[in-house]
Design a protein around this motif. Structure first.
Motif, short mmCIF file in Angstrom:
data_model
loop_
_atom_site.label_atom_id
_atom_site.label_comp_id
_atom_site.label_asym_id
_atom_site.label_seq_id
_atom_site.Cartn_x
_atom_site.Cartn_y
_atom_site.Cartn_z
N GLY A 1 0.83 -1.21 0.00
CA GLY A 1 0.00 0.00 0.00
C GLY A 1 0.86 1.26 0.00
N ASP B 1 -3.28 6.25 -5.81
CA ASP B 1 -3.95 5.58 -4.69
C ASP B 1 -5.26 5.03 -5.24
N TRP B 2 -5.22 3.78 -5.66
CA TRP B 2 -6.39 3.21 -6.35
C TRP B 2 -7.57 3.00 -5.41
N ASP B 3 -7.33 3.09 -4.11
CA ASP B 3 -8.46 2.97 -3.18
C ASP B 3 -9.42 4.13 -3.35
N ARG B 4 -8.96 5.18 -4.00
CA ARG B 4 -9.80 6.36 -4.17
C ARG B 4 -10.43 6.45 -5.55
N THR C 1 -15.79 7.49 -0.57
CA THR C 1 -16.82 6.53 -0.17
C THR C 1 -17.86 7.15 0.76
N LYS D 1 -0.92 4.61 -0.72
CA LYS D 1 -2.16 4.94 -0.03
C LYS D 1 -1.94 6.22 0.79
#
Length: 913
Positions: free
Chosen positions: A20, A119-122, A552, A23
RNA sequence: GCGGAUAUGGUGUAAUUGGUAGCCACGUCAGACUUAGGAUCUGAUGCCGAGAGGCGUGGGGGUUCGAGUCCCUUUAUCCGCACCA
């Protein structure tokens, strides 16, 4: 050990994901930096080698800022709703939801290979209900607000209703479609439908019956920026003007703020200029002309009130609201026919026939308020209904269009400004002395204009007024693949869906094709109780940069906490093609949310860099006509030949691979060649990168052949970031060779990693620090191509130096450009644990640059010059002597050790201290 | 028509911002090594000229001791807007 880029890149891409590494989260202990790419439409063709250029540039900058210990937000997502995605789906006969999903997967795999620090979580996708909930939410807010000019911000529509109830339109200064006047009593007397009609005149998102760009080929209306030269930007279908009831956004309410805000932005001058032209502010006078024998007053707009003594006729647009009232009975038939003719002409025809003069006399006369002369009123399509008031005062002596019109119809031409020869052409310049102009005669135009503004207002003829070219944005599309409107109707009155019911989800349908008639696909959905149009592509892209801050959150578009920390985009990288679309809408959208207090910054994108487009470089072979024989480019003029595009992937340095060519297509199987120097040399040309020209280069292929680090460095080495330039795979070897050399510097003769702990020499430190300075300066200035050159020079100068003291800072310095190799060397050769991106940027120390040149004041031949040092006709020795004897120089040099005086014979003096 | 940008070797480009034009690469040529390869290394390479030397940043003028850089003018290409009053 060879530089095995494939192994290294796979290893680190996996590790980054696993750990990560990229991140990020809100961290109030560190300064933030927000670097954003314009997110892509996931088109069916995938990425070609031109697309990642901007992403690479922003990635270099992000990594660099991170090494400078900023908390860097660098997200990526997909602009997945809208025409391009839908057109692709229709062409391939698949559902857009399916093609979009597939295309996104393909984009992602292509992007991953290049090694970006996202940051692919976003990640956001505009077609996700969880995302477009907030697009719909913003729309509802716009529906529920109006623009108060007194407050200079958006205000709840309830405030306006309260004012209407209390005192009607008295004292209301609000952005609207048409000026209205009514009393509180009149408001109270209106029924619900009428009231809503009135409110639609003020709402920031509103429905109106207006002239729109209708594109039958796409089966939808389009906004102005989606139309070019009378054709749709997407697909190139003809566009016509049509009156339709559509949703619009009142972008014009923000025209002035959009214009003023530009001054606060670090955008290129050319981009700002494009936006200024698009907004098109002009200051002039709004004036009323009496109509002879009629109570009617004709309202016009002019930027040249000084020329009013030269007004000899008036012209109204064919769509002017008072045209039929102005038309006399005798002229009625002619005027009606003219209106009919105008309607039939398409937008394209009007553009093509720009200089054709046409028009009809209405039969009425106006009165020139300054000369009291009766002047005829004409109708002509050279006056546009949508700009100003749709009517003009014509000054043929000083306006070329009025001039052409007057000549054609034999109307009077009175010169009122000196200069030019009005028997030949009009004199349009805004300078010269006024003549034939009553009280302003003798004044210069520049003086006369403000005098006339005052006089017009004093006589109550009108007032000073600012007009804009910018139009309200048409916001509905008769298409399927877009955000549904959270609007339902009762008796044709629009009602907003309650916020708690959002999102209004796009229903899954089997048949999503548009219709010829303009009936939207959603109208076919059984039980669909909402508006049947959907929102345009720019809806989803207008606030996506805010959503990345808090992707999210289902309670708000973005939380107060996240927005207070990330604020706005520090660096935005993308193409200039969005200058009049996305970049206007986003700024409008953001300013609206700012007015509501939802975001803390008035402008969304502080600094913006436009990467140039990467064009294709095509190769050609020359077939001798009527044969299967091909002649090399240098000899082609000796034959009658036909030029044929050849796949650039079977050509190297313009030399054709003959066997590959024979195998390329069946028709070339038995090809014969006329060679020069034993080779077949191809011709070449710079063209758009496209399949049909066989000049498309896929980044996957380059990564496969040379590695991601080479691709990254080569893309930016091609030339200045902002410049358009052709892709040319020739030359990539230079960069690849550089990386291999860099790799070898960390090795001993046996090929194992070995770095020396020996102290660096002054020469080595000088090279190192020169490079640190140059590279960091270049990154800050987005001059990445010269930064790569600096690395190459550095290696040339260092030779085989393998000292840790030099290599360690270099590894960090290069990590932004070539992250994979830097990580590998950082951990394997230099023995560090963790990522090189947790290190700190090496600091430049000027002490290592032993020699410094300084400017100093010196007198030569009795002249004291402070800017530069000059020696006239003296030998180097004489200059040196003179300089050192110069009292000014002496004073300046006091206490400084002089190492050397450099003199270029007869020209330059530099003192090295 | 209006507005903006660009123009430098065979190619992509660089130039401390007014100070020895052509850095860094590609390509080409020559050489070394060689398991003969699209590897590696070394050198040369703006143009003309045998040479000394001359010429050279799209063209023409100007400012300056000095101009790729500043000013005027002109040409070409690209981009934006375009009957916007």
């Amino acid at each position: 050990m060879e530089y095995n880029f494939k192994e290294i890149e796979n290893k680190w891409q996996a590790l980054w994901q696993e750990r990560g590494t990229y991140k990020v989260d809100v961290d109030n202990s560190r300064p933030k930096f927000y670097v954003l790419d314009m997110f892509p439409y996931p088109s069916g063709a995938g990425l070609h080698v031109g697309h990642p250029l901007g992403y690479i540039a922003s990635d270099i900058y992000s990594r660099y800022k991170r090494l400078c210990s900023y908390n860097v937000l660098h997200p990526m997502g997909y602009d997945a709703f809208g025409l391009p995605a839908e057109q692709y789906a229709i062409q391939t006969g698949q559902h857009p939801a399916v093609t979009t999903e597939n295309n996104i997967a393909r984009y992602r795999s292509q992007l991953d290979k290049i090694g970006f620090s996202y940051d692919w979580d976003r990640e956001v996708r505009t077609c996700d209900p969880g995302y477009y909930k907030w697009t719909q939410w913003a729309f509802l807010k716009m529906f529920g607000h109006y623009y108060d000019r007194t407050e200079d911000k958006a205000m709840p529509i309830e405030n306006l209703i309260a004012r209407f109830e209390k005192s009607g339109t008295e004292g209301v200064d609000a952005a609207c479609t048409t000026e209205m006047t009514f009393t509180a009593e009149e408001w109270a007397a209106m029924d619900e439908a009428r009231r809503e009609e009135v409110l639609q005149n003020y709402r920031l998102a509103f429905r109106a019956d207006t002239m729109v760009n209708w594109c039958a080929g796409l089966g939808t209306v389009l906004a102005n920026d989606e139309v070019k030269d009378g054709l749709s930007v997407r697909g190139g279908f003809p566009v016509e003007q049509k009156r339709m009831k559509q949703w619009l956004l009142r972008v014009t309410a923000y025209a002035e703020r959009l214009l003023k805000g530009l001054d606060t932005l670090e955008w290129s001058d050319s981009l700002k200029e494009i936006q200024r032209n698009w907004i098109g502010q002009s200051t002039g006078a709004q004036m009323f002309f009496d109509v002879a024998d009629s109570p009617l007053k004709l309202e016009i707009f002019t930027t040249r009130p000084d020329t009013i003594f030269g007004v000899t006729f008036m012209v109204v647009a064919p769509e002017h609201k008072d045209l039929m009232t102005l038309t006399s009975d005798e002229q009625r038939a002619a005027v009606e026919e003219y209106i009919e003719q105008t309607k039939k002409r398409s937008e394209r025809e009007r553009i093509a026939e720009t200089r054709r003069v046409s028009g009809v006399f209405t039969g009425s006369y106006a009165v020139n308020p300054f000369t009291d002369k009766k002047i005829p009123i004409y109708v002509s399509d050279y006056v546009l209904a949508g700009y100003g008031t749709g009517a003009i005062m014509a000054v043929p002596a000083h306006d070329s269009r009025d001039y052409a019109f007057a000549k054609h119809f034999g109307l009077e031409i009175i010169p009122v400004v000196e200069g030019g020869d009005i028997s030949v052409e009009s004199y349009d310049a805004k300078s010269g002395n006024m003549i034939n102009s009553g009280f302003i005669t003798g004044k210069d135009v520049k003086e006369a204009i403000p005098m006339m503004f005052d006089e017009v207002e004093r006589r109550g003829l009108g007032h000073k007024q600012v007009n804009y070219r910018l139009r309200d944005a048409i916001f509905s599309r008769q298409r399927y693949w877009g955000e549904p409107f959270p609007i339902y109707y009762k008796n044709d009155i629009a009602y907003p869906v309650d916020e708690s019911k959002l999102p209004v989800e796009l229903p899954a349908v089997a048949n999503f094709t548009p219709t010829e008639s303009g009936e939207p696909p959603l109208a076919r959905v059984e039980g669909w109780e909402y508006e049947t149009s959907t929102m345009p592509g720019f809806a989803g892209s207008s606030a996506y940069y805010l959503r990345y801050m808090d992707p999210t959150n289902d309670q708000a578009l973005v939380s107060r906490e996240a927005n207070d920390y990330w604020r706005n985009v520090d660096l935005y990288v993308g193409g200039i093609e969005h200058a009049t679309g996305h970049l206007i809408y986003s700024r409008f959208w953001n300013k609206f949310l700012f007015d509501l207090g939802c975001v803390c910054e008035d402008e969304p994108f502080k600094k913006l860099v436009n990467q140039g487009m990467i064009q294709g470089r095509s190769n050609f072979v020359y077939r001798i006509k009527g044969t299967n024989k091909y002649v090399s480019v240098g000899l082609k003029d000796q034959y009658d030949t036909q030029e044929i595009h050849v796949d650039v992937n079977i050509v190297k340095n313009d030399v054709l691979d003959l066997d590959a060519f024979r195998g390329w297509m069946p028709e070339f199987k038995d090809a014969e060649f006329v060679l020069e120097d034993g080779k077949y040399i191809c011709g070449w040309a710079i063209e758009k990168m496209s399949k049909s020209m066989y000049n498309v280069v896929n980044p996957d292929y380059i990564v496969e052949q040379y590695g991601a680090d080479t691709l990254r460095m080569y893309e930016i080495f091609l030339g200045p970031l902002e410049q358009s330039k052709p892709w040319d795979t020739n030359g990539i070897d230079g960069v690849h060779k550089f990386l291999r050399r860099f790799w070898r510097m960390f090795q001993d003769k046996e090929g194992g990693f070995a770095v020396s702990n020996e102290a660096a020499t002054p020469a080595e430190l000088k090279t190192l620090h020169k490079t640190i300075k140059k590279v960091t300066d270049d990154i800050e200035n987005f001059s990445f191509n010269t930064a790569v050159s600096a690395f190459m020079i550095c290696l040339n100068e260092l030779g085989g130096c393998n000292k840790r003291e030099v290599l360690e800072p270099l590894t960090v310095l290069i990590a932004s450009f070539a992250p994979h190799i830097a990580e590998e060397l950082w951990s394997e050769a230099l023995g560090h644990e963790g990522s090189v991106f947790d290190a700190a940027m090496p600091k430049f120390n000027p002490d290592h640059l032993v020699e410094n040149s300084f400017e100093y004041p010196v007198s030569v031949n009795g002249k004291l010059r402070f800017k530069k040092q000059i020696a006239l006709g003296l030998s180097p020795k004489e200059v040196e002597a003179e300089v050192l004897a110069d009292p000014a120089a002496e004073k300046w040099l006091e206490g400084k050790p002089v190492r050397k005086v450099i003199v270029v014979p007869g020209k330059i003096v530099n003192i090295v201290i």
